[in-house]
Motif scaffolding. Sequence first.
Motif, PDB file in Angstrom:
ATOM      1  N   PHE A 107       0.911  -1.376   0.059  1.00  0.00           N
ATOM      2  CA  PHE A 107       0.027   0.058  -0.079  1.00  0.00           C
ATOM      3  C   PHE A 107       1.150   1.219  -0.024  1.00  0.00           C
ATOM      4  N   ASP A 159      -3.346   1.514  -4.705  1.00  0.00           N
ATOM      5  CA  ASP A 159      -3.441   2.910  -4.493  1.00  0.00           C
ATOM      6  C   ASP A 159      -2.072   3.471  -4.962  1.00  0.00           C
ATOM      7  N   CYS A 181      -7.892   0.955  -3.529  1.00  0.00           N
ATOM      8  CA  CYS A 181      -8.270   0.393  -2.009  1.00  0.00           C
ATOM      9  C   CYS A 181      -9.514  -0.482  -2.067  1.00  0.00           C
ATOM     10  N   LEU A 203       2.774  -1.140   4.534  1.00  0.00           N
ATOM     11  CA  LEU A 203       1.723  -0.021   4.561  1.00  0.00           C
ATOM     12  C   LEU A 203       2.579   1.247   4.822  1.00  0.00           C
ATOM     13  N   HIS A 208      -2.808   7.106   2.475  1.00  0.00           N
ATOM     14  CA  HIS A 208      -3.853   7.940   2.806  1.00  0.00           C
ATOM     15  C   HIS A 208      -4.204   9.340   2.055  1.00  0.00           C
ATOM     16  N   LEU A 229      -9.127   2.462   4.811  1.00  0.00           N
ATOM     17  CA  LEU A 229      -7.720   1.507   4.531  1.00  0.00           C
ATOM     18  C   LEU A 229      -7.947   0.503   5.594  1.00  0.00           C
TER      19      LEU A 229
END
Length: 278
Positions: A107, A159, A181, A203, A208, A229
């Motif tokens: 991610f 993403d 996502c 992560l 975000h 998330l």
Amino acid sequence: MKLSVILAPYDSGHYHSGFGQGPEALVAGGLVEALTLAGHEVVVEDIGHVGDMQAREIATGFAVCQAVGAKVGGAIDDDRFPIVLTGNCLTAAGAVAGEVADSIIWFDQHGDINTPETSSGGFLDGMALSTVLGLCWKPMAKTIRGFRPIDPARCLLVDARDLDPEERKFLDSLPVIRAQCADAANKAGKLNASGAKRTHLHLDLDVHNPDLLQVNRYATPGGPNPEQLRETVCSIARSIPITGVTVSAYDPAFDPQGEVPPVTGHLLVDLVAALERI
């Protein structure tokens, strides 16, 4: 669950600088307490100083990977689930080695899929996923004990919305699975179908939406909100054999209100709960 929280407080070869301040800030923000209150046995370890006094980005970056790989391997041997808090994404190569992972879910708002040939800026962390996939820095990666590159077909990139032109072209030539996502949990099933048995979860917190949670100086529009998330990661954890986690790229200088630590704590508490339900 028995957990090892492993701190690798480096950013581009520098100890406790920039993103390297993130791991301790997450701990100071209540992460260990949140995990303990959720009923887990938590051990915190710091890799300490590695490399040499010259703080060379490449040499020190791979020294961090070596140290993290040893810590993660020790955690696995002690039947502890490893959670690595780190400044740089490259550290995932060490975690992958320690876990003997055969697949990865990444991610990140960036692709981190550059190589020295495609990178216009030469930023090592922009080559982090390429390194994990065995596409560059091969001699350096071999210095990480137990490291085996992951087949690009067993990589799910989620993403990645900020890609250099050459990086985008290179990524398009690879069998990497890509997702937003919203559909990542469904596409993660392709890893199971490929025969993957040990999946590392990476992560980068800057995945975000920066309008909702600013974690560092990078701010590309879009991305999931914290709840989206968290729900996606937990859904993946209930269906994919996750063997460890790296959490990277938090710079407290861009979070004056201290919003990121509790969000990250909530995410990790729910993630571990999802793992326990398997």
